[in-house]
Design a protein around this motif. Structure first.
Motif, PDB file in Angstrom:
ATOM      1  N   GLU A  23      29.126  34.776  59.370  1.00 10.93           N
ATOM      2  CA  GLU A  23      27.877  34.313  58.780  1.00 10.93           C
ATOM      3  C   GLU A  23      27.354  35.403  57.858  1.00 10.93           C
ATOM      4  N   GLY A  24      26.735  34.980  56.779  1.00 14.09           N
ATOM      5  CA  GLY A  24      26.151  35.936  55.849  1.00 14.09           C
ATOM      6  C   GLY A  24      27.168  36.480  54.871  1.00 14.09           C
ATOM      7  N   PRO A  25      26.756  37.464  54.092  1.00 17.75           N
ATOM      8  CA  PRO A  25      27.613  37.969  53.016  1.00 17.75           C
ATOM      9  C   PRO A  25      28.869  38.670  53.528  1.00 17.75           C
ATOM     10  N   LEU A  26      29.915  38.541  52.730  1.00 19.56           N
ATOM     11  CA  LEU A  26      31.129  39.299  52.996  1.00 19.56           C
ATOM     12  C   LEU A  26      30.901  40.717  52.490  1.00 19.56           C
ATOM     13  N   THR A  27      31.570  41.665  53.098  1.00 24.47           N
ATOM     14  CA  THR A  27      31.391  43.065  52.726  1.00 24.47           C
ATOM     15  C   THR A  27      32.704  43.631  52.210  1.00 24.47           C
ATOM     16  N   SER A  28      32.695  44.895  51.886  1.00 21.12           N
ATOM     17  CA  SER A  28      33.896  45.538  51.363  1.00 21.12           C
ATOM     18  C   SER A  28      35.045  45.499  52.375  1.00 21.12           C
ATOM     19  N   GLU A  29      34.740  45.390  53.657  1.00 20.69           N
ATOM     20  CA  GLU A  29      35.820  45.328  54.655  1.00 20.69           C
ATOM     21  C   GLU A  29      36.596  44.011  54.572  1.00 20.69           C
ATOM     22  N   HIS A  30      36.039  43.035  53.863  1.00 18.61           N
ATOM     23  CA  HIS A  30      36.721  41.750  53.712  1.00 18.61           C
ATOM     24  C   HIS A  30      37.517  41.660  52.415  1.00 18.61           C
ATOM     25  N   ARG A  31      37.557  42.720  51.650  1.00 12.02           N
ATOM     26  CA  ARG A  31      38.266  42.734  50.363  1.00 12.02           C
ATOM     27  C   ARG A  31      39.678  43.257  50.547  1.00 12.02           C
ATOM     28  N   HIS A  32      40.553  42.392  51.010  1.00 13.06           N
ATOM     29  CA  HIS A  32      41.953  42.766  51.189  1.00 13.06           C
ATOM     30  C   HIS A  32      42.730  42.396  49.932  1.00 13.06           C
ATOM     31  N   PRO A  33      43.671  43.236  49.530  1.00 14.79           N
ATOM     32  CA  PRO A  33      44.492  42.862  48.378  1.00 14.79           C
ATOM     33  C   PRO A  33      45.271  41.583  48.686  1.00 14.79           C
ATOM     34  N   SER A  34      45.427  40.750  47.684  1.00 15.91           N
ATOM     35  CA  SER A  34      46.123  39.478  47.908  1.00 15.91           C
ATOM     36  C   SER A  34      47.629  39.675  48.072  1.00 15.91           C
ATOM     37  N   ASN A  35      48.179  40.742  47.479  1.00 16.54           N
ATOM     38  CA  ASN A  35      49.621  41.001  47.562  1.00 16.54           C
ATOM     39  C   ASN A  35      50.442  39.751  47.273  1.00 16.54           C
ATOM     40  N   GLY A  36      50.003  39.004  46.248  1.00 16.37           N
ATOM     41  CA  GLY A  36      50.731  37.815  45.836  1.00 16.37           C
ATOM     42  C   GLY A  36      50.490  36.577  46.684  1.00 16.37           C
ATOM     43  N   ARG A  37      49.597  36.689  47.668  1.00 20.06           N
ATOM     44  CA  ARG A  37      49.322  35.521  48.517  1.00 20.06           C
ATOM     45  C   ARG A  37      48.538  34.463  47.753  1.00 20.06           C
ATOM     46  N   ASP A  38      48.632  33.253  48.231  1.00 21.69           N
ATOM     47  CA  ASP A  38      47.987  32.103  47.608  1.00 21.69           C
ATOM     48  C   ASP A  38      46.474  32.166  47.800  1.00 21.69           C
ATOM     49  N   TRP A  39      45.731  31.985  46.718  1.00 24.75           N
ATOM     50  CA  TRP A  39      44.280  31.982  46.775  1.00 24.75           C
ATOM     51  C   TRP A  39      43.729  30.600  47.066  1.00 24.75           C
ATOM     52  N   GLY A  40      44.586  29.632  47.299  1.00 24.32           N
ATOM     53  CA  GLY A  40      44.133  28.286  47.629  1.00 24.32           C
ATOM     54  C   GLY A  40      43.261  27.723  46.533  1.00 24.32           C
ATOM     55  N   GLN A  41      42.214  27.012  46.922  1.00 25.50           N
ATOM     56  CA  GLN A  41      41.380  26.358  45.927  1.00 25.50           C
ATOM     57  C   GLN A  41      40.597  27.333  45.059  1.00 25.50           C
ATOM     58  N   LEU A  42      40.383  28.556  45.516  1.00 27.51           N
ATOM     59  CA  LEU A  42      39.697  29.531  44.667  1.00 27.51           C
ATOM     60  C   LEU A  42      40.524  29.861  43.434  1.00 27.51           C
ATOM     61  N   GLY A  43      41.831  29.820  43.556  1.00 27.76           N
ATOM     62  CA  GLY A  43      42.703  30.113  42.420  1.00 27.76           C
ATOM     63  C   GLY A  43      42.978  28.914  41.544  1.00 27.76           C
ATOM     64  N   LEU A  44      42.725  27.725  42.038  1.00 28.23           N
ATOM     65  CA  LEU A  44      43.043  26.511  41.284  1.00 28.23           C
ATOM     66  C   LEU A  44      41.878  25.960  40.475  1.00 28.23           C
ATOM     67  N   ALA A  45      40.701  25.985  41.024  1.00 28.08           N
ATOM     68  CA  ALA A  45      39.575  25.305  40.386  1.00 28.08           C
ATOM     69  C   ALA A  45      38.991  26.157  39.277  1.00 28.08           C
ATOM     70  N   LYS A  46      39.260  25.728  38.073  1.00 18.66           N
ATOM     71  CA  LYS A  46      38.735  26.412  36.893  1.00 18.66           C
ATOM     72  C   LYS A  46      37.947  25.392  36.078  1.00 18.66           C
ATOM     73  N   GLY A  47      37.272  25.855  35.055  1.00 19.35           N
ATOM     74  CA  GLY A  47      36.531  24.936  34.206  1.00 19.35           C
ATOM     75  C   GLY A  47      35.191  24.560  34.812  1.00 19.35           C
ATOM     76  N   ARG A  48      34.694  23.402  34.422  1.00 19.07           N
ATOM     77  CA  ARG A  48      33.315  23.031  34.736  1.00 19.07           C
ATOM     78  C   ARG A  48      33.026  22.798  36.209  1.00 19.07           C
ATOM     79  N   ASN A  49      34.043  22.611  37.041  1.00 17.13           N
ATOM     80  CA  ASN A  49      33.806  22.394  38.467  1.00 17.13           C
ATOM     81  C   ASN A  49      34.355  23.521  39.329  1.00 17.13           C
ATOM     82  N   GLY A  50      34.702  24.606  38.717  1.00 20.85           N
ATOM     83  CA  GLY A  50      35.304  25.704  39.462  1.00 20.85           C
ATOM     84  C   GLY A  50      34.344  26.852  39.728  1.00 20.85           C
ATOM     85  N   MET A  51      34.758  28.035  39.325  1.00 20.91           N
ATOM     86  CA  MET A  51      33.989  29.243  39.597  1.00 20.91           C
ATOM     87  C   MET A  51      32.593  29.182  38.981  1.00 20.91           C
ATOM     88  N   VAL A  52      32.425  28.373  37.941  1.00 22.72           N
ATOM     89  CA  VAL A  52      31.089  28.238  37.349  1.00 22.72           C
ATOM     90  C   VAL A  52      30.100  27.704  38.382  1.00 22.72           C
TER      91      VAL A  52
END
Length: 121
Positions: free
Chosen positions: A81-110
């Protein structure tokens, strides 16, 4: 400066795909999407959303629950619960980002950035 840096990074993120709409036309799929965001998308993003000061705490809780729900499994943040911190910033090492990596444009990160703007970050 943090807001400008965020916008710069978002532009680079979108630019990697030449600003295409992306593969996920419906945006991030999550039952925890903040109600204000759903309202904004349903009105075709015509009206700016203003989160009243008395609702900021609720909005922040909704945002963090949604953001955590969007994270790939390998980040191991489910149930937090609540904000993620620096301890949650693991390198992806090529792992799949799931929907965070797919959704771009007007319905994505915006959508995430719009929530941060309404929140006043």
């Amino acid at each position: 400066p943090e807001w400008v840096n965020l916008l710069h990074l978002w532009t680079r993120f979108e630019g990697l795909e030449e600003f295409r709409l992306g593969k996920v036309i419906l945006g991030y799929q999550s039952s925890l999407k903040p109600a204000s965001l759903t309202q904004w998308v349903n009105t075709r993003r015509k009206d700016a959303i203003v989160v009243p000061k008395k609702e900021l705490k609720r909005f922040a809780a909704e945002f963090w629950a949604w953001w955590i729900d969007l994270q790939p499994e390998w980040r191991d943040v489910a149930g937090l619960e609540g904000p993620l911190t620096s301890e949650h910033r693991h390198p992806s090492n090529g792992r799949d980002w799931g929907q965070l990596g797919l959704a771009k444009g007007r319905n994505g990160m915006v959508s995430v950035i719009a929530c941060l703007a309404w929140w006043g970050v």
